[in-house]
Design a protein around this motif. Structure first.
Motif, PDB file in Angstrom:
ATOM      1  N   THR A   1       0.831  -1.200   0.000  1.00 14.84           N
ATOM      2  CA  THR A   1       0.000   0.000   0.000  1.00 14.84           C
ATOM      3  C   THR A   1       0.869   1.255   0.000  1.00 14.84           C
ATOM      4  O   THR A   1       0.556   2.237  -0.684  1.00 14.84           O
TER       5      THR A   1
ATOM      6  N   VAL B   1      -2.672   2.988   5.768  1.00 17.06           N
ATOM      7  CA  VAL B   1      -2.222   3.833   4.659  1.00 17.06           C
ATOM      8  C   VAL B   1      -1.407   4.989   5.241  1.00 17.06           C
ATOM      9  O   VAL B   1      -1.937   5.840   5.947  1.00 17.06           O
TER      10      VAL B   1
ATOM     11  N   LEU C   1      -6.106   1.136  -5.555  1.00 19.57           N
ATOM     12  CA  LEU C   1      -5.975   0.605  -4.199  1.00 19.57           C
ATOM     13  C   LEU C   1      -7.325   0.158  -3.647  1.00 19.57           C
ATOM     14  O   LEU C   1      -8.282   0.925  -3.613  1.00 19.57           O
TER      15      LEU C   1
ATOM     16  N   ASN D   1      -8.428  -1.100  -0.156  1.00 17.73           N
ATOM     17  CA  ASN D   1      -7.937  -1.227   1.216  1.00 17.73           C
ATOM     18  C   ASN D   1      -8.924  -0.499   2.126  1.00 17.73           C
ATOM     19  O   ASN D   1      -9.109   0.708   1.988  1.00 17.73           O
TER      20      ASN D   1
ATOM     21  N   GLN E   1      -8.192   3.024   3.728  1.00 14.52           N
ATOM     22  CA  GLN E   1      -8.014   4.291   3.021  1.00 14.52           C
ATOM     23  C   GLN E   1      -9.201   5.228   3.250  1.00 14.52           C
ATOM     24  O   GLN E   1     -10.331   4.802   3.480  1.00 14.52           O
TER      25      GLN E   1
END
Length: 524
Positions: free
Chosen positions: A115, A138, A147, A149, A152
């Motif tokens: 990441t 992050v 991305l 995730n 985030q």
């Protein structure tokens, strides 16, 4: 039922805690960029593009990448167009250790890392598209990738405490929806393994729902063979069985550069071949455990209070991937957060392992003395300049860590019946981070004590209509002093163990307590 109500009341939770099913699994469409990732991967499959999957070399990285690989093939990708990149775990984590392996692929999908690996991603993005399926914090914006995730900013997925295997599971759910399939059910067992290995928060109902579904649906041939070896009856499988019986063997192989065996195991479709690999992993893990015990003798304690700091001499630190295991041993033995470090050319590096839920990562970051503290609150890698060692030890001395009180047991009982054990064992099916197994304390006379197992290194007490079991009994262990007729105080986890007795040719059901502590009571 009254017993269960007492336990729930003490833990300050209601009965709905244990009421969860597939409906509690969160909607994958709420995860930022997951739908975009699905569309890009689907396009790559249809166009016959070359796809590289970058696997982080830990159980979550392996299970997420294998699940993705199987999913891509299932939904139409040709085997010659997809491959999994891997490297020695001792090198570190991230795509920067695999970049040289990329050979003309059109799409790179990174599982469980990178990441924050902006520089390498920028370089690779000049000639290929990059998707990251991750769950780590992050720390800086990575504009060169798509991305996915939950950490985030702007992600609407409500659970931030998942694993990369969970992200891949949700991705496969989108494929299932698009193609009216059920392949997510085929990889949910690997998802469960990755989540337990990464110690996800079990207070999250969605996590418990996925883990339970995986425990109830062991379909991967390799994992099935591991379960068969350690837990012959998968219908009684619990998360703690995976955590303590299966994952250590996988971690052992990955730490000793045998990642190929682990990938081969989970990709294998022939049960006979998988059984051989599984047996080999367990055998090697057993031998390495003995070597690890000896390695602990080489550790010099620089701090034996507050946060434990152990120094491994540089001439003994020949496998950096073992740092975490040794740090965990130090934390367990001292019942405090622990750091294990070793010296290299310009700095110290190592691993941290916390204790009792303390955020050791943030504690160390706040000192401002580290080059990096990268990973999770409970487990992370560290590096700092040599001249900062004394400052760090002073920081630890001046900033005392307040740990949550460790609850040794939930309930003290005067008797424990087979029915009560079965009730509690059922509640303990899914436990882990933030929800430990339910344990009891009991005083009772002992009818018999014996050592068992191939090496006679496990202890078994016969108490009333159940047994109490302590694994890996050492020579000086208090349990060895117990004799028939003694009264003991036992603290441990009630459990139901089903196993096949070859001589009697039938299934034996043992109601037992897995011992945490046992003491002989001197009667006055």
């Amino acid at each position: 039922m009254e017993l269960i109500k007492q336990i729930l009341k003490k833990r300050r939770i209601d009965e709905t805690w244990f009421e969860y099913d597939e409906s509690d699994i969160l909607d994958p469409k709420t995860m930022l960029n997951l739908d975009k990732a699905f569309k890009r991967i689907d396009k790559a499959i249809k166009k016959g593009e070359k796809i590289a999957i970058s696997a982080d070399i830990d159980p979550d990285g392996v299970t997420s990448s294998v699940s993705l690989y199987k999913g891509l093939l299932h939904f139409g990708a040709k085997e010659e167009n997809v491959r999994i990149l891997r490297h020695s775990r001792g090198k570190g984590h991230g795509i920067k250790y695999q970049a040289e392996q990329i050979d003309g692929e059109d799409l790179l999908i990174i599982c469980d890392s990178s990441t924050n690996d902006v520089d390498t991603c920028e370089e690779l993005s000049d000639w290929m598209d990059i998707i990251i399926l991750d769950h780590h914090e992050v720390e800086e914006k990575n504009p060169h990738v798509l991305l996915v995730n939950p950490q985030q900013r702007g992600c609407g997925y409500k659970n931030k405490h998942i694993s990369a295997a969970t992200v891949v599971y949700h991705l496969i759910q989108l494929f299932d929806e698009a193609y009216e399939d059920w392949f997510a059910d085929q990889i949910v067992d690997l998802t469960m393994l990755g989540m337990i290995a990464d110690v996800v928060n079990m207070k999250k109902k969605s996590n418990r729902a996925i883990v339970k579904k995986g425990l109830d649906n062991i379909q991967n041939v390799g994992l099935s063979e591991m379960v068969r070896k350690k837990n012959a009856f998968s219908q009684s499988l619990k998360s703690s069985d995976i955590a303590f019986n299966i994952i250590p063997a996988i971690n052992s192989a990955l730490r000793y550069d045998e990642e190929e065996k682990v990938f081969d195991l989970f990709l294998e479709e022939d049960s006979a071949v998988a059984r051989k690999i599984s047996n080999s992993l367990f055998l090697q893990a057993r031998k390495r455990k003995e070597a690890l015990t000896k390695a602990l003798d080489d550790v010099e304690l620089l701090s034996s209070e507050n946060v434990i700091v152990g120094l491994m001499p540089s001439d003994k630190a020949n496998n950096s991937s073992l740092n975490g295991v040794i740090a965990q041993k130090l934390a367990s033995e001292h019942k405090r957060p622990a750091i294990l470090i070793s010296e290299n050319n310009t700095c110290y590096g190592g691993s941290l392992r916390s204790y009792s839920g303390f955020d050791l990562r943030e504690y160390l970051i706040e000192s401002g003395l580290f080059i990096f503290v990268s990973g999770h609150a409970q487990a992370a890698g560290i590096r700092f300049e040599k001249e900062n060692l004394d400052k760090i030890l002073q920081y630890i001395k001046d900033n005392w860590v307040i740990l949550e009180k460790v609850v040794r047991y939930d309930l003290e009982v005067n008797e424990l019946t087979a029915e009560m054990i079965a009730e509690i064992s059922a509640l303990n099916k899914v436990t882990g981070n933030s929800f430990e197994s339910i344990k009891v304390k009991l005083n009772s006379p002992v009818h018999q004590y014996e050592l068992f197992g191939a090496d006679k290194n496990h202890g078994r007490l016969s108490i009333e209509d159940f047994i109490a079991v302590k694994f890996f009994v050492s020579e000086g262990d208090a349990i060895n002093e117990i004799k028939p007729g003694d009264t003991v105080e036992v603290i441990g986890e009630p459990s139901v163990n089903r196993w096949y007795h070859g001589g009697q040719k039938k299934v034996i059901v043992d109601h037992q307590i897995l011992i945490d502590e046992v003491h002989k009571i001197e009667l006055g």
